[in-house]
Write a protein that holds these residues in place. Sequence first.
Motif, PDB file in Angstrom:
ATOM      1  N   MET A  58       0.834  -1.206   0.000  1.00  9.49           N
ATOM      2  CA  MET A  58       0.000   0.000   0.000  1.00  9.49           C
ATOM      3  C   MET A  58       0.868   1.254   0.000  1.00  9.49           C
ATOM      4  N   GLN A 105       1.300  -2.766  -9.665  1.00 10.43           N
ATOM      5  CA  GLN A 105       0.789  -1.445 -10.049  1.00 10.43           C
ATOM      6  C   GLN A 105       1.774  -0.341  -9.685  1.00 10.43           C
ATOM      7  N   ALA A 106       2.508  -0.525  -8.578  1.00 12.63           N
ATOM      8  CA  ALA A 106       3.535   0.470  -8.208  1.00 12.63           C
ATOM      9  C   ALA A 106       4.548   0.618  -9.336  1.00 12.63           C
ATOM     10  N   LEU A 157      -0.777  -4.862  -5.996  1.00 17.04           N
ATOM     11  CA  LEU A 157      -0.379  -3.485  -5.650  1.00 17.04           C
ATOM     12  C   LEU A 157       1.092  -3.228  -5.972  1.00 17.04           C
ATOM     13  N   PRO A 190      -7.435  -5.403  -2.332  1.00 13.73           N
ATOM     14  CA  PRO A 190      -6.530  -5.760  -3.440  1.00 13.73           C
ATOM     15  C   PRO A 190      -5.311  -6.492  -2.901  1.00 13.73           C
ATOM     16  N   SER A 239       2.762   1.505  -3.450  1.00 10.68           N
ATOM     17  CA  SER A 239       1.953   1.821  -4.635  1.00 10.68           C
ATOM     18  C   SER A 239       1.426   3.246  -4.587  1.00 10.68           C
ATOM     19  N   VAL A 240       0.911   3.665  -3.439  1.00 13.96           N
ATOM     20  CA  VAL A 240       0.353   5.024  -3.373  1.00 13.96           C
ATOM     21  C   VAL A 240       1.474   6.060  -3.492  1.00 13.96           C
ATOM     22  N   LYS A 251     -12.599  -9.620   3.046  1.00 14.19           N
ATOM     23  CA  LYS A 251     -13.208  -8.409   2.449  1.00 14.19           C
ATOM     24  C   LYS A 251     -12.699  -8.143   1.039  1.00 14.19           C
ATOM     25  N   LYS A 252     -11.813  -8.987   0.568  1.00 14.49           N
ATOM     26  CA  LYS A 252     -11.292  -8.869  -0.806  1.00 14.49           C
ATOM     27  C   LYS A 252     -10.569  -7.551  -1.064  1.00 14.49           C
TER      28      LYS A 252
END
Lengths: 130, 76
Positions: free
Chosen positions: A23, A79-80, A76, A71, A26-27, A68-69
């Motif tokens: 997290m 995607q980063a 991630l 990502p 990627s962000v 809760k699925k």
Amino acid sequence: MAVEKICVVVVSGTRERLQMAAMVASVAAVSGIEVTIFLSMNSVPYFIKGASTDAPSEGSFGDLIVKKKAPDFKTLFRQAVELGDAKILPCSMALDIAGIEADTLEPFVGEPTGLASFLDAARDAQVWTF
Amino acid sequence: MAEKKIIDGRGSFCPGPLMELIGVLKMSQIGDELEVLSNDKGSAKDIPEWVRKVGHEYVSTTEEDGVWHITVRKTK
């Protein structure tokens, strides 16, 4: 203005830590921050092509991530790289010890890197360790 | 001509809807308007923050029946 730069060191193989590392990476990467991710120790086997992301949970939150699925961490990290130009560098020592060949790793993972090179990349960067 | 696109991020959690938005933004033209649907409260706050930080145009956020509609215009 200096480029904002972070290094994310991932040594854990547990779900919560892999998720949080992914997290942050990627962000940050899609927010204009230069991101280098250094994979070592227990994190490395998850980055073998096609390896499962079914990491053990440290606590109940890890199970909730699955239920809760949210990502998954590997998506991630990919995607980063693809959306934010992050670099993911596997630790050459970890590959040697685990007997993993670099060409068996996911295509979004970069070249095996030793600590001397990583420390050079980490100069003037914030370092986040998971 | 500018397009309007809907990104259905319902059922995903932070940063899933943001990453989906960025993926579509990369393939969009300047001026296109993108509306993200999300039932994740964190994304409803975080997406406008990201848009301001990177310099696209944040248009609006509305909430209807637990679904946030976050609208963004690509500016660069």
